[in-house]
Scaffold this active site. Structure first.
Site, PDB file in Angstrom:
ATOM      1  N   GLU A  65     -70.639 -58.318   4.062  1.00 61.78           N
ATOM      2  CA  GLU A  65     -69.266 -58.783   3.954  1.00 61.78           C
ATOM      3  C   GLU A  65     -68.327 -57.636   3.585  1.00 61.78           C
ATOM      4  OE1 GLU A  65     -69.342 -61.960   1.175  1.00 61.78           O
ATOM      5  OE2 GLU A  65     -70.767 -63.139   2.332  1.00 61.78           O
ATOM      6  N   PRO A 272     -86.371 -50.287   8.262  1.00 61.75           N
ATOM      7  CA  PRO A 272     -86.360 -51.640   7.689  1.00 61.75           C
ATOM      8  C   PRO A 272     -85.021 -51.964   7.044  1.00 61.75           C
ATOM      9  CG  PRO A 272     -87.666 -50.133   6.340  1.00 61.75           C
ATOM     10  CD  PRO A 272     -87.314 -49.390   7.588  1.00 61.75           C
ATOM     11  N   ARG A 273     -84.673 -53.226   7.084  1.00 55.17           N
ATOM     12  CA  ARG A 273     -83.391 -53.673   6.519  1.00 55.17           C
ATOM     13  C   ARG A 273     -83.271 -53.301   5.050  1.00 55.17           C
ATOM     14  NH1 ARG A 273     -78.232 -54.914   7.991  1.00 55.17           N
ATOM     15  NH2 ARG A 273     -77.310 -56.471   6.613  1.00 55.17           N
ATOM     16  N   GLY A 312     -77.693 -45.895   4.564  1.00 54.19           N
ATOM     17  CA  GLY A 312     -76.513 -45.190   5.033  1.00 54.19           C
ATOM     18  C   GLY A 312     -76.718 -44.174   6.129  1.00 54.19           C
ATOM     19  N   GLU A 313     -77.885 -44.164   6.791  1.00 53.65           N
ATOM     20  CA  GLU A 313     -78.147 -43.148   7.810  1.00 53.65           C
ATOM     21  C   GLU A 313     -78.353 -43.724   9.212  1.00 53.65           C
ATOM     22  OE1 GLU A 313     -79.902 -39.223   6.096  1.00 53.65           O
ATOM     23  OE2 GLU A 313     -81.374 -40.816   5.741  1.00 53.65           O
ATOM     24  N   ASN A 337     -75.825 -57.097  13.030  1.00 50.51           N
ATOM     25  CA  ASN A 337     -74.615 -56.732  13.757  1.00 50.51           C
ATOM     26  C   ASN A 337     -74.883 -55.845  14.976  1.00 50.51           C
ATOM     27  OD1 ASN A 337     -72.051 -56.092  14.532  1.00 50.51           O
ATOM     28  ND2 ASN A 337     -71.367 -55.357  12.545  1.00 50.51           N
ATOM     29  N   PRO A 338     -74.750 -56.378  16.198  1.00 48.91           N
ATOM     30  CA  PRO A 338     -74.971 -55.544  17.382  1.00 48.91           C
ATOM     31  C   PRO A 338     -73.787 -54.635  17.698  1.00 48.91           C
ATOM     32  CG  PRO A 338     -74.339 -57.735  18.067  1.00 48.91           C
ATOM     33  CD  PRO A 338     -74.460 -57.777  16.563  1.00 48.91           C
ATOM     34  N   GLU A 340     -72.309 -52.460  15.811  1.00 50.34           N
ATOM     35  CA  GLU A 340     -72.543 -51.088  15.352  1.00 50.34           C
ATOM     36  C   GLU A 340     -73.370 -50.311  16.367  1.00 50.34           C
ATOM     37  OE1 GLU A 340     -72.488 -51.982  10.529  1.00 50.34           O
ATOM     38  OE2 GLU A 340     -74.394 -51.846  11.602  1.00 50.34           O
TER      39      GLU A 340
END
Length: 426
Positions: A65, A272-273, A312-313, A337-338, A340
């Site tokens: 969010e 991984p998420r 962040g990478e 999110n596709p 990105e």
């Protein structure tokens, strides 16, 4: 007169705030957040408010969010060059990622607890001219006290779960009391707009907007790390599986094993998420009989699998391949999110469980920018087809970029509508 459930919550929060504060402070301390910043949860600001400029406050809860509104802040900031912005969120992870991608004239604070004392201190210090809440952040006192301060208010990317809707339906007077504070409510789709109106929101203030998570700006790329990775890979073919969840890595690794039979030097970048699962995923790779290197250990890509278990990478890794599988979709998680990926110029593969981004995937699939897979064998087949058809892969990547560019105008429209409705001025 405020409804009884609201008054009961005010009384309860006053009693519970010391316990909630202790819990939140401990949670942030475990994430190495300084104690001074943890006190932001009690409304003690660590940032400064420039009284000579208007301030627009954005409140979001989670990482997704929070990041979803950064592009919107950038757009509004471009139109309002003398306005400052505040974004609040609840987690250390969101604070860290926001800091890396902070728009101009913006600062971050941890959101105050939904209790009288923290909110009084927060609103007295920041005095927002407008407040924009994201998705389902409907904390009762935060909404009503912000409204009482005179700030204009909007809810964007509005989305309520089925359980949340049922709870609000049991308290219709309280639902109307909460929703009446907003000058504008922009939902993710038409069905949600109808639901929110049925809960008591004034129909004239409710409209379908866009899914802000599909409007994010391109992910940042660390060009030094990218150059290092390209040197290490030495033109090896690469595909990426990102934002995978527990139970999905096994399918990805099975697909990769099949692909290695045809392309023995193929490298899989597996992100991984939740990077904290890095060791668990590393064990899965070893159990699958494949060699790997690991980003959290400082490695560059090497071996059959590169485990990208850092935060962040992703933007850097997306720059290495034009084939990306997005996780959270082989299981009923809702997808990720596709947009990105599309911004990076890569085509998207995804499982079918994409309820969080249904409209986005529908548009991408229609353009040929995204393809769905059902299992490990199907994933391997789709990746193999893309590697084997250079022209088809290039067309899919071009379609992804086209889709990303189409969304930019929609985001500008939302920014303009918020500026008008919230009576902000250049």
């Amino acid at each position: 007169m405020a409804p009884f459930p609201y008054l009961a919550w005010v009384a309860a929060s006053t009693v519970l705030v010391p316990f909630a504060s202790r819990s939140e402070t401990a949670k942030l301390a475990r994430a190495d957040v300084p104690r001074s910043r943890a006190r932001e949860k009690l409304g003690f600001a660590t940032g400064q408010r420039d009284a000579t400029q208007p301030l627009v406050w954005f409140h979001a809860a989670s990482v997704g969010e929070s990041l979803s509104v950064l592009a919107l802040i950038t757009r509004i900031g471009a139109a309002l060059p003398d306005t400052q912005f505040l974004i609040t969120s609840g987690t250390a992870t969101s604070a860290d990622l926001i800091a890396r991608r902070m728009p101009p004239r913006c600062q971050h604070q941890f959101a105050p607890l939904d209790a009288p004392g923290p909110l009084r201190r927060f609103l007295k210090h920041w005095c927002p001219d407008a407040a924009i809440f994201v998705e389902s952040e409907l904390w009762p006192q935060m909404l009503r006290r912000t409204h009482a301060s005179g700030a204009r208010m909007a809810l964007v990317n509005a989305r309520l779960s089925t359980d949340s809707v049922k709870r609000w339906q049991q308290m219709p007077a309280t639902a109307r009391y909460m929703l009446d504070v907003f000058d504008l409510i922009l939902t993710q789709n038409d069905a949600m707009a109808e639901t929110i109106v049925s809960l008591g929101a004034p129909p004239a203030r409710v409209a379908r907007g866009i899914n802000l998570k599909s409007m994010a700006d391109p992910l940042p790329v660390d060009h030094a790390a990218l150059a290092e990775a390209q040197t290490a890979l030495r033109n090896r073919p690469v595909w990426i599986a990102s934002s995978t969840h527990q139970g999905e890595e096994q399918s990805v690794l099975k697909a990769h094993q099949r692909l290695l039979r045809r392309w023995p030097d193929l490298c899989l970048i597996l992100a991984p998420r939740h990077p904290a699962r890095g060791q668990e995923v590393a064990d899965l790779i070893t159990e699958a009989g494949m060699s790997h290197s690991r980003r959290s250990a400082g490695d560059a890509p090497a071996g059959q699998v590169f485990l990208a278990d850092t935060l962040g990478e992703l933007g850097t890794w997306y720059a290495l391949s034009d084939i990306v599988f997005l996780g959270g979709s082989l299981r009923p998680i809702g997808g990720h999110n596709p947009f990105e990926v599309a911004h990076s110029g890569a085509t998207v593969l995804s499982g079918t469980h994409v309820t969080n981004f249904a409209e986005t995937f529908s548009g991408m699939e229609e353009l040929g920018a995204a393809r769905f897979v059902s299992d490990a064998a199907d994933l391997a087949e789709k990746v193999e087809a893309l590697f084997s058809d250079t022209q088809g892969r290039e067309m899919a990547c071009a379609a992804a970029l086209e889709f990303a560019q189409q969304q930019t105008d929609k985001l500008d429209e939302i920014a303009a509508r918020l500026i008008t409705t919230l009576e902000l001025s250049a």
